[in-house]
Design a protein around this motif. Structure first.
Motif, PDB file in Angstrom:
ATOM      1  N   SER A 124       0.822  -1.208   0.000  1.00  0.00           N
ATOM      2  CA  SER A 124       0.000   0.000   0.000  1.00  0.00           C
ATOM      3  C   SER A 124       0.857   1.259   0.000  1.00  0.00           C
ATOM      4  O   SER A 124       1.979   1.270   0.513  1.00  0.00           O
ATOM      5  CB  SER A 124      -0.934   0.013   1.215  1.00  0.00           C
ATOM      6  OG  SER A 124      -1.883  -1.023   1.143  1.00  0.00           O
ATOM      7  N   GLY A 125       0.287   2.342  -0.562  1.00  0.00           N
ATOM      8  CA  GLY A 125       0.940   3.643  -0.514  1.00  0.00           C
ATOM      9  C   GLY A 125       1.742   3.951  -1.761  1.00  0.00           C
ATOM     10  O   GLY A 125       1.704   3.240  -2.763  1.00  0.00           O
ATOM     11  N   ILE A 126       2.490   5.069  -1.697  1.00  0.00           N
ATOM     12  CA  ILE A 126       3.378   5.475  -2.777  1.00  0.00           C
ATOM     13  C   ILE A 126       4.760   5.756  -2.210  1.00  0.00           C
ATOM     14  O   ILE A 126       4.926   5.982  -1.008  1.00  0.00           O
ATOM     15  CB  ILE A 126       2.849   6.719  -3.528  1.00  0.00           C
ATOM     16  CG1 ILE A 126       2.754   7.935  -2.591  1.00  0.00           C
ATOM     17  CG2 ILE A 126       1.518   6.426  -4.191  1.00  0.00           C
ATOM     18  CD1 ILE A 126       2.431   9.234  -3.299  1.00  0.00           C
ATOM     19  N   PHE A 127       5.747   5.766  -3.086  1.00  0.00           N
ATOM     20  CA  PHE A 127       7.131   5.918  -2.657  1.00  0.00           C
ATOM     21  C   PHE A 127       7.518   7.388  -2.548  1.00  0.00           C
ATOM     22  O   PHE A 127       7.273   8.181  -3.446  1.00  0.00           O
ATOM     23  CB  PHE A 127       8.061   5.220  -3.652  1.00  0.00           C
ATOM     24  CG  PHE A 127       9.521   5.363  -3.317  1.00  0.00           C
ATOM     25  CD1 PHE A 127      10.271   6.402  -3.847  1.00  0.00           C
ATOM     26  CD2 PHE A 127      10.131   4.470  -2.455  1.00  0.00           C
ATOM     27  CE1 PHE A 127      11.609   6.540  -3.534  1.00  0.00           C
ATOM     28  CE2 PHE A 127      11.463   4.605  -2.131  1.00  0.00           C
ATOM     29  CZ  PHE A 127      12.205   5.634  -2.673  1.00  0.00           C
ATOM     30  N   HIS A 136       6.363   3.555  11.059  1.00  0.00           N
ATOM     31  CA  HIS A 136       4.971   4.005  10.923  1.00  0.00           C
ATOM     32  C   HIS A 136       4.601   4.772  12.199  1.00  0.00           C
ATOM     33  O   HIS A 136       3.914   4.267  13.086  1.00  0.00           O
ATOM     34  CB  HIS A 136       4.045   2.806  10.729  1.00  0.00           C
ATOM     35  CG  HIS A 136       4.179   2.144   9.396  1.00  0.00           C
ATOM     36  ND1 HIS A 136       3.748   2.725   8.224  1.00  0.00           N
ATOM     37  CD2 HIS A 136       4.713   0.940   9.043  1.00  0.00           C
ATOM     38  CE1 HIS A 136       3.992   1.920   7.210  1.00  0.00           C
ATOM     39  NE2 HIS A 136       4.579   0.825   7.678  1.00  0.00           N
ATOM     40  N   TYR A 137       5.049   6.013  12.249  1.00  0.00           N
ATOM     41  CA  TYR A 137       4.893   6.816  13.467  1.00  0.00           C
ATOM     42  C   TYR A 137       3.624   7.652  13.457  1.00  0.00           C
ATOM     43  O   TYR A 137       3.218   8.199  14.502  1.00  0.00           O
ATOM     44  CB  TYR A 137       6.103   7.753  13.627  1.00  0.00           C
ATOM     45  CG  TYR A 137       6.167   8.860  12.611  1.00  0.00           C
ATOM     46  CD1 TYR A 137       5.652  10.126  12.884  1.00  0.00           C
ATOM     47  CD2 TYR A 137       6.730   8.656  11.354  1.00  0.00           C
ATOM     48  CE1 TYR A 137       5.703  11.151  11.952  1.00  0.00           C
ATOM     49  CE2 TYR A 137       6.797   9.659  10.414  1.00  0.00           C
ATOM     50  CZ  TYR A 137       6.279  10.896  10.713  1.00  0.00           C
ATOM     51  OH  TYR A 137       6.334  11.905   9.781  1.00  0.00           O
ATOM     52  N   VAL A 150       1.704   9.559   6.000  1.00  0.00           N
ATOM     53  CA  VAL A 150       1.097   8.317   6.475  1.00  0.00           C
ATOM     54  C   VAL A 150       0.911   7.316   5.345  1.00  0.00           C
ATOM     55  O   VAL A 150       0.916   6.100   5.579  1.00  0.00           O
ATOM     56  CB  VAL A 150      -0.252   8.619   7.176  1.00  0.00           C
ATOM     57  CG1 VAL A 150      -1.282   9.146   6.192  1.00  0.00           C
ATOM     58  CG2 VAL A 150      -0.786   7.395   7.905  1.00  0.00           C
ATOM     59  N   TYR A 151       0.762   7.774   4.112  1.00  0.00           N
ATOM     60  CA  TYR A 151       0.581   6.832   3.004  1.00  0.00           C
ATOM     61  C   TYR A 151       1.863   6.623   2.198  1.00  0.00           C
ATOM     62  O   TYR A 151       1.829   6.046   1.114  1.00  0.00           O
ATOM     63  CB  TYR A 151      -0.567   7.270   2.081  1.00  0.00           C
ATOM     64  CG  TYR A 151      -0.459   8.665   1.502  1.00  0.00           C
ATOM     65  CD1 TYR A 151       0.476   8.975   0.521  1.00  0.00           C
ATOM     66  CD2 TYR A 151      -1.330   9.671   1.914  1.00  0.00           C
ATOM     67  CE1 TYR A 151       0.559  10.238  -0.020  1.00  0.00           C
ATOM     68  CE2 TYR A 151      -1.257  10.947   1.380  1.00  0.00           C
ATOM     69  CZ  TYR A 151      -0.320  11.219   0.413  1.00  0.00           C
ATOM     70  OH  TYR A 151      -0.234  12.478  -0.134  1.00  0.00           O
ATOM     71  N   HIS A 152       3.000   7.064   2.706  1.00  0.00           N
ATOM     72  CA  HIS A 152       4.273   6.795   2.047  1.00  0.00           C
ATOM     73  C   HIS A 152       4.805   5.440   2.510  1.00  0.00           C
ATOM     74  O   HIS A 152       4.832   5.159   3.714  1.00  0.00           O
ATOM     75  CB  HIS A 152       5.288   7.897   2.352  1.00  0.00           C
ATOM     76  CG  HIS A 152       4.896   9.223   1.774  1.00  0.00           C
ATOM     77  ND1 HIS A 152       5.427  10.417   2.220  1.00  0.00           N
ATOM     78  CD2 HIS A 152       4.032   9.550   0.777  1.00  0.00           C
ATOM     79  CE1 HIS A 152       4.907  11.409   1.525  1.00  0.00           C
ATOM     80  NE2 HIS A 152       4.052  10.914   0.652  1.00  0.00           N
ATOM     81  N   ILE A 153       5.214   4.611   1.565  1.00  0.00           N
ATOM     82  CA  ILE A 153       5.649   3.262   1.919  1.00  0.00           C
ATOM     83  C   ILE A 153       6.948   3.315   2.711  1.00  0.00           C
ATOM     84  O   ILE A 153       7.724   4.266   2.617  1.00  0.00           O
ATOM     85  CB  ILE A 153       5.803   2.364   0.666  1.00  0.00           C
ATOM     86  CG1 ILE A 153       6.937   2.869  -0.221  1.00  0.00           C
ATOM     87  CG2 ILE A 153       4.502   2.277  -0.095  1.00  0.00           C
ATOM     88  CD1 ILE A 153       7.261   1.921  -1.350  1.00  0.00           C
TER      89      ILE A 153
END
Length: 568
Positions: A124-127, A136-137, A150-153
């Motif tokens: 999930s997510g994008i780079f 994953h803080y 939050v959605y960055h891998i």
């Protein structure tokens, strides 16, 4: 088995399921499974909408809440990954995956499941390179920075996936693997999206982390979305050891709008005698257990253990014994329990509550899985870490919050896992550059069957940050392994010609994945980029010019001065 593949969902579940029903009736087929490649938008109520990285005036409830509340039920088993426009507080409740509604399953940050004998994986997510090495803080309520980070891998999830040794049939990512555009009709892609040319020629478009996984996993099929264009490719991998070379068929699809190629049915042979239920994958569960102590819920950088580190374990692949142990932990039952439950109230259209605050609760599905396997609920842990922070660290500096992809303190001087030398790359101009407002308005104004050039760029705000580079790290070759499943079948992609009425329309051409949709371009023979095996490298073609730099996703060619630009 017939699998419907969907590009960017953007919350349009009703339209997607209507399209599948139309196809089943028109073509006389039965769809067994729906795979969604991100931007799913599992929005349960008004509070969830505030956790999506889109401008407030474009936060619409759409139709997912009907499936969450039980008003409707998904007519076909649906599996999805996260993209970069999600109700992140909802998806964070399920870091290892779980049901977001009856018959709708989220893969988590990364995961592998089995259905009818097929192994289906996803990330999930994008780079984004500046967040890639963090833990994953993030935890709601989000700041302007964490709403996007939050959605960055993260490299921990890629590290877990690289421990997989057994064959994977299908893999999903939201953004494309870097370099995949060289294995299809590249010039046709550039005629549709001409502003991608510089990124394609410099090999800076896409995710280097996904490219690394593509080389390692070598799945039979790889599905993506994000760029809002249909594109197919075939990659022939170099043989590993004494094994025969493997082939990956890649397909990316558009977003769910009328007259767009947003849905395609592929036919993949299942394995007779396999369970008709969605199942956990024992190799993946064993990897989760082995890597649990490596997880972090801080913004500190994490460096994966290396094979030359004599003081640390570096191989976390699953042994036969560890897989047998997780099967025992699960009581011998690998079928994923249908234990969905509401964790927050669902949206009620008769009693809207626009001032509802975002919720942050633990999910009993995660709690149960963690208790069974001895895993850490990293969402709950991030919440505990947040409670322990002082006011200054919790709120962040205002100037940093205004920069949606600002590099966090301490990341500027740290080396990236991928190189970021931009000295040899030129600037380019994107005549079709749009803001996220334009992207959402397009759904209202876009009419007709011809694809507009502006629909591929979906930045999220007013500023952006440093992006990815190609991966220069050596790939760890996987050793031979005893296969639980037979080798993946090489069935071709099957495209159904769709002529659907608005608004739930999808009209892809009937072509093979290696050919794309050439008839959309008037049948002209495009210039071809020579195909290579996956082990060959692509020279960085550069151009010159004095035109302004474009603001685009997944690029590393920008200097620090360009960090105030848009992200896709």
């Amino acid at each position: 088995m017939k699998i419907a593949v969907e590009g960017c969902c953007h919350g349009e579940l009703d339209k997607i399921y209507e399209t599948i029903t139309y196809l089943e009736q028109k073509e006389g087929v039965k769809v067994d499974l729906l795979l969604c490649c991100g931007d799913f938008q599992a929005v349960r109520n008004e509070g969830d909408m505030k956790c999506m990285a889109v401008p407030a005036k474009y936060r619409h409830m759409q139709t997912f809440y009907k499936y969450y509340s039980g008003e409707k039920k998904a007519p076909v088993l649906t599996i999805f990954i996260g993209g970069n426009h999600e109700a992140s507080n909802h998806l964070q409740e399920l870091p290892y995956g779980g049901w977001v509604a009856p018959n709708i399953y989220y893969m988590g940050y990364a995961g592998v499941v089995r259905y009818k004998g097929l192994r289906i994986g996803g990330l999930s997510g994008i780079f984004k390179s500046h967040d890639y090495r963090k833990g994953h803080y993030e935890f709601p309520p989000y700041s302007q920075e964490t709403l996007r980070s939050v959605y960055h891998i993260r490299n921990i999830d890629v590290f877990k996936l690289k421990q997989i040794q057994k064959p994977v049939d299908v893999f999903m990512t939201h953004d494309w693997p870097q370099g995949i555009y060289y294995y299809g009709r590249t010039e046709q892609l550039l005629r549709k999206k001409p502003f991608l040319r510089q990124e394609v020629e410099s090999n800076s478009l896409g995710s280097p982390a996904a490219a690394e996984l593509l080389h390692h996993l070598q799945p039979s099929y790889w599905f993506s979305a994000h760029l809002h264009v249909k594109f197919a490719a075939v990659m022939q991998h170099q043989a590993k050891g004494n094994s025969a070379p493997r082939t990956t068929k890649f397909l990316s699809l558009d977003k769910c709008l009328p007259h767009r190629d947003f849905l395609q049915i592929v036919e993949i042979a299942d394995r007779p005698g396999s369970s008709e239920k969605l199942e956990y994958d024992p190799e993946w569960l064993a990897i989760l257990k082995a890597t649990d102590s490596l997880q972090s819920t801080t913004a500190n950088f994490w460096i994966p253990p290396q094979s030359d580190d004599l003081n640390a374990r570096w191989d976390f692949s699953a042994s036969t014994e560890s897989m047998m142990q997780v099967v025992s932990d699960m009581g011998g039952e690998l079928c994923i329990p249908e234990n969905f439950s509401l964790t927050v109230p669902a949206y009620n259209p008769s009693r809207p509550q626009p001032h509802t605050n975002p919720s942050y609760v633990t999910n009993p599905q995660t709690t149960e899985l963690c208790a069974t396997l001895g895993l850490t609920d990293i969402y709950a842990q991030a919440g505990q870490d947040r409670q322990g922070q002082d006011d200054e660290s919790a709120s962040g500096a205002p100037e940093e919050e205004d920069d949606e992809d600002n590099q966090s303190v301490g990341s500027v001087d740290e080396p990236s896992e991928y190189p970021t030398d931009s000295s040899g790359l030129s600037s380019s101009y994107n005549p079709d550059e749009i803001t996220i407002e334009d992207e959402w308005e397009e759904e209202e104004d876009g009419e007709g069957g011809e694809e507009k050039g502006t629909d591929a760029v979906v930045p999220e705000g007013q500023v952006g940050g440093q992006d990815s580079d190609r991966d220069s790290s050596p790939l760890r070759e996987s050793g031979s392994s005893h296969l639980v499943l037979p080798p993946p079948n090489g069935e071709p992609l099957r495209s159904l010609t769709l002529n659907l009425p608005p608004p739930c329309q999808s009209t892809p051409s009937s072509v093979s994945p290696a050919q794309g949709s050439s008839e959309e371009d008037g049948g002209a023979t495009p210039a071809r980029v020579p195909k290579r095996t996956s082990g060959q490298t692509e020279g960085a073609n550069t151009g010159t010019g004095n035109t302004p730099k474009i603001k685009r996703r997944n690029q590393t060619i920008y200097t620090a001065a360009d960090d105030e630009e848009t992200e896709g």
